[in-house]
Design an enzyme around this catalytic site. Structure first.
Site, PDB file in Angstrom:
ATOM      1  N   HIS A 518      -4.583  -0.847   9.093  1.00  0.00           N
ATOM      2  CA  HIS A 518      -3.648  -1.273   7.639  1.00  0.00           C
ATOM      3  C   HIS A 518      -4.693   0.830   6.592  1.00  0.00           C
ATOM      4  O   HIS A 518      -3.630   0.682   5.938  1.00  0.00           O
ATOM      5  CB  HIS A 518      -3.859  -2.060   7.074  1.00  0.00           C
ATOM      6  N   GLU A 519      -5.961   0.431   6.750  1.00  0.00           N
ATOM      7  CA  GLU A 519      -6.598   1.084   5.766  1.00  0.00           C
ATOM      8  C   GLU A 519      -6.814   1.993   5.993  1.00  0.00           C
ATOM      9  O   GLU A 519      -6.907   3.651   5.689  1.00  0.00           O
ATOM     10  CB  GLU A 519      -8.578   0.001   6.275  1.00  0.00           C
ATOM     11  N   HIS A 522      -3.362   3.393   4.906  1.00  0.00           N
ATOM     12  CA  HIS A 522      -3.933   4.921   3.717  1.00  0.00           C
ATOM     13  C   HIS A 522      -3.810   5.927   3.386  1.00  0.00           C
ATOM     14  O   HIS A 522      -3.705   6.025   2.982  1.00  0.00           O
ATOM     15  CB  HIS A 522      -4.481   3.632   3.415  1.00  0.00           C
ATOM     16  N   GLU A 579       1.475  -0.121   0.393  1.00  0.00           N
ATOM     17  CA  GLU A 579       0.893  -1.029   0.989  1.00  0.00           C
ATOM     18  C   GLU A 579       1.324  -1.435   1.893  1.00  0.00           C
ATOM     19  O   GLU A 579       1.091  -2.233   3.180  1.00  0.00           O
ATOM     20  CB  GLU A 579       0.678  -2.319   0.163  1.00  0.00           C
ATOM     21  N   ASP A 583       0.927  -1.648   6.381  1.00  0.00           N
ATOM     22  CA  ASP A 583       0.840  -2.129   7.140  1.00  0.00           C
ATOM     23  C   ASP A 583       1.744  -3.294   7.959  1.00  0.00           C
ATOM     24  O   ASP A 583       1.093  -2.990   9.211  1.00  0.00           O
ATOM     25  CB  ASP A 583       1.561  -4.484   6.116  1.00  0.00           C
TER      26      ASP A 583
HETATM   27 ZN   LIG Z   1      -3.609  -1.985   1.195  1.00  0.00          ZN
END
Ligand SMILES: [Zn+2]
Length: 679
Positions: A518-519, A522, A579, A583
């Site tokens: 997830h990070e 980003h 976000e 995900d």
């Molecule tokens: Zn996030």
């Protein structure tokens, strides 16, 4: 530090005030399990509603505690960490033996916060000095001095002043001023013409009136003062940039000279403000939202001096409400906790005081937390997992068919440059100049805030310190920083249910593996992709590839906009795009990494589930939660994160591998057609 572009795994409810902070706890909580078959609802059909299947048992067994607006597995772990911190603080608060300097600070800070009787006995006396300063303002040109003092103490009056990496030269910290000054969670709360918002506005106005009365206003003056604050904040709200627009870095990047800012907003003598507040010399700075500063100028010009003074008083009192006598604390909870978030009771005081200590003396307390709760091996093992997820991203980038080779090349450069920060800092903060006095709860907070403010603005004009951390070690969260191009995992999250030494790979990849993915994703979401490997805002995309990207991202916007967590409140697909992309990307990268680790071998089923099934179940269970209707609305209105159910169902339904794992068939709700995918 005001750092608008940091993209975290989870955001606390965006209510101002302290009542919506996440770190809170129960009494001596049990260790949180990782994947747990008892949390499931075996009667549900995973292909129809996977969230219910993964979390139905948990949701039934864990009704919302009266002191929570949201209660989920993040909070269970948060509780556990808070209990550890509580033990540390109770010990440090004891005065029978000599204490190390940091122990004195955390112990006395905590003990002062806990001493409600002493706080009640002092009444509003600790506020007097600052309220006198505001009273003595004779003309509008005196306002800057009050603003300066309030900003040093972290009061949200009018605007924020902070350091920020230069968008086009991310190695250098520059000064930034950005919009602020609102007591409601968002500009829409002032401006939206609907009955629910109108009711909240009325409740907020009443709350201001009560707080002013508690601070000594007569009933008539308190009512008129609350009206004046509402009028000022409504004008500021009109001038504010909305949340979706703020997600585009270009919209909040307006470098100008101090002279230009003076022309834009002349009521404040900016050069003097910067000098007196203690900032290094500033010639140019980022004025994040120029229209806001234009609007602020208009508000100050058109508003009478007494009303402006009331506005400053309100923000000063509000920012200190949690350490004032009981009547203030209860009044503040009544609005921010009960009305806005739907919690029925206040958290026990020890939980609040433990959280404030973490917020004020994060490194002194975090250092002790790491000693107790972060085994040395966890850092090494997490790093190994990070490398596997990065390798999955390399494969994924190699395989995407919509990106031209020259854009891919730049993407690889960016991926290779991502730095990892795991657990806790290499160097701890030195608090020796911060004075913490037992019995002076409000003074301690004011000095701690000034200490942090001073520390922050001293960074202006200096190279960016990439060792800085945006979260304290016990935090149950993680983030990606696009301007530093690094991913950050505090020690607090590197425990079950996220990372479990005793769990099989499928469970760990489905949890911390997805968090890492997830990070990392980003860095390549609609916001992160605009920054290059060095963290500079620079377009490295061919126009065709950018178009391809945006087309794919639009699929997520449409998908998540269709979700309705509570009647009448849809998720905002544009606000949550980053976000949701993270995900979806994170789930895919972690799944790829797991498949690579299994290398074609299908391990024996555990608890009756295949490795693939356990992977998705482990992910689903991270987001098991119950929340009040108010909290769900607040999150839908203001939070860039989707609510738990949609983080799970929204992402798994885009992965054909999920459908295969649970033998779903076309046409079922968890088999989305067409499936959205960027990465
Ligand atoms: Zn996030």
């Amino acid at each position: 530090m005001n750092h608008p572009s940091v993209a975290a795994l989870l955001a606390v409810l965006a209510a101002p005030g302290a009542w919506a902070q996440t770190a809170d706890a129960g009494a001596a909580p049990a260790k949180v399990p990782s994947f747990d078959i008892h949390a499931m609802d075996p009667a549900a059909n995973p292909c129809v509603d996977f969230y219910q299947y993964a979390c139905g048992g948990w949701m039934q067994a864990n009704p919302l505690p009266p002191d929570r607006a949201v209660w989920g597995r993040f909070n269970e772990l948060g509780d556990q960490n808070l209990a550890v911190l509580h033990g540390i603080l109770e010990k440090a608060a004891g005065t029978s033996a000599p204490r190390a300097p940091d122990d004195q600070k955390i112990g006395d800070f905590y003990a002062s916060c806990m001493d409600e009787a002493a706080i009640d006995a002092k009444g509003t006396a600790p506020l007097a000095a600052e309220l006198d300063h505001i009273r003595d303002i004779q003309k509008k040109s005196d306002l800057p001095w009050a603003l300066m003092r309030l900003h040093r103490m972290d009061a949200n009056a009018f605007f924020h002043f902070s350091p920020s990496p230069d968008a086009k030269n991310s190695r250098l910290m520059i000064a930034e001023v950005s919009q602020g000054g609102l007591g409601l969670p968002d500009r829409d709360y002032y401006l939206k013409d609907d009955p629910r918002m109108a009711k909240l506005r009325e409740a907020y106005r009443t709350h201001i009136e009560h707080m002013l009365a508690l601070a000594g206003y007569t009933p008539e003056k308190a009512a008129a003062g609350a009206q004046a604050v509402m009028a000022i904040e409504t004008e500021l709200a009109k001038a504010s940039l909305d949340r979706v627009a703020r997600r585009d870095p270009a919209n909040v990047n307006h470098k100008m000279t101090v002279d230009e800012l003076n022309t834009l907003c002349p009521f404040l003598p900016w050069k003097m403000y910067f000098a007196r507040i203690g900032a290094p010399p500033i010639d140019t700075l980022n004025v994040a939202e120029p229209d806001f500063f234009r609007g602020m100028q208009a508000v100050v010009t058109s508003t009478g001096l007494e009303d402006l003074k009331t506005y400053l008083r309100w923000h000063y009192i509000h920012s200190n409400a949690e350490l004032l006598p009981k009547a203030f604390v209860e009044e503040s909870f009544g609005f921010y906790g009960r009305t806005l978030s739907g919690a029925r009771e206040m958290l026990p005081r020890w939980k609040r005081c433990t959280s404030y200590t973490d917020r004020s003396l994060g490194d002194a307390l975090g250092r002790k937390f790491v000693d107790v709760a972060f085994p040395g091996d966890a850092k090494r093992r997490t790093l190994a997992l990070v490398h596997q997820i990065e390798s999955a991203m390399r494969t994924d980038l190699t395989n995407v068919d919509w990106m031209a080779p020259e854009t891919k090349k730049q993407a690889f450069v960016k991926l290779e440059a991502v730095a990892n920060k795991i657990g806790y800092p290499d160097h701890w903060k030195d608090y020796s100049t911060l004075r913490i006095v037992r019995g002076d709860a409000l003074g301690n907070t004011a000095r701690a805030r000034e200490f942090h403010f001073k520390e922050q603005i001293a960074k202006i004009g200096k190279p960016v310190d990439r060792q800085d951390r945006g979260m304290t070690p016990p935090t149950v969260n993680a983030y990606y920083d696009p301007q530093e191009n690094n991913i950050n995992f505090p020690a607090g999250i590197l425990q079950p249910p996220f990372y479990d030494d005793h769990a099989d790979d499928a469970v760990n990849y489905g949890a911390i593996g997805v968090v890492i993915g997830h990070e990392l994703t980003h860095g390549f979401d609609d916001q992160g992709r605009q920054y290059d490997a060095a963290g500079n805002l620079r377009d490295w995309w061919t126009p065709e590839d950018a178009k391809e990207f945006l087309q794919r991202a639009q699929c997520f916007v449409d998908e998540y906009s269709s979700f309705e967590p509570v009647p009448g409140a849809h998720l905002n697909g544009k606000l949550t795009l980053g976000e949701n992309s993270a995900d979806n990307g994170g789930l895919r990268l972690a799944f790829m990494a797991l498949m690579k680790t299994l290398d074609g071998h299908e391990p024996a089923k555990i608890d009756g589930f295949t490795a693939e099934q356990r992977f998705f179940l482990s992910y689903g269970q991270l987001w098991c939660q119950n929340m009040t209707e108010q909290a769900a609305r607040l999150q839908a209105n203001t939070n860039p994160h989707s609510t738990g159910k949609f983080r799970v169902n929204g992402a798994v339904s885009n992965m054909p591998e999920f459908g295969q794992a649970f033998s779903c068939h076309a046409g079922q709700p968890m088999v989305r057609n067409p499936a959205c995918r960027v990465w």
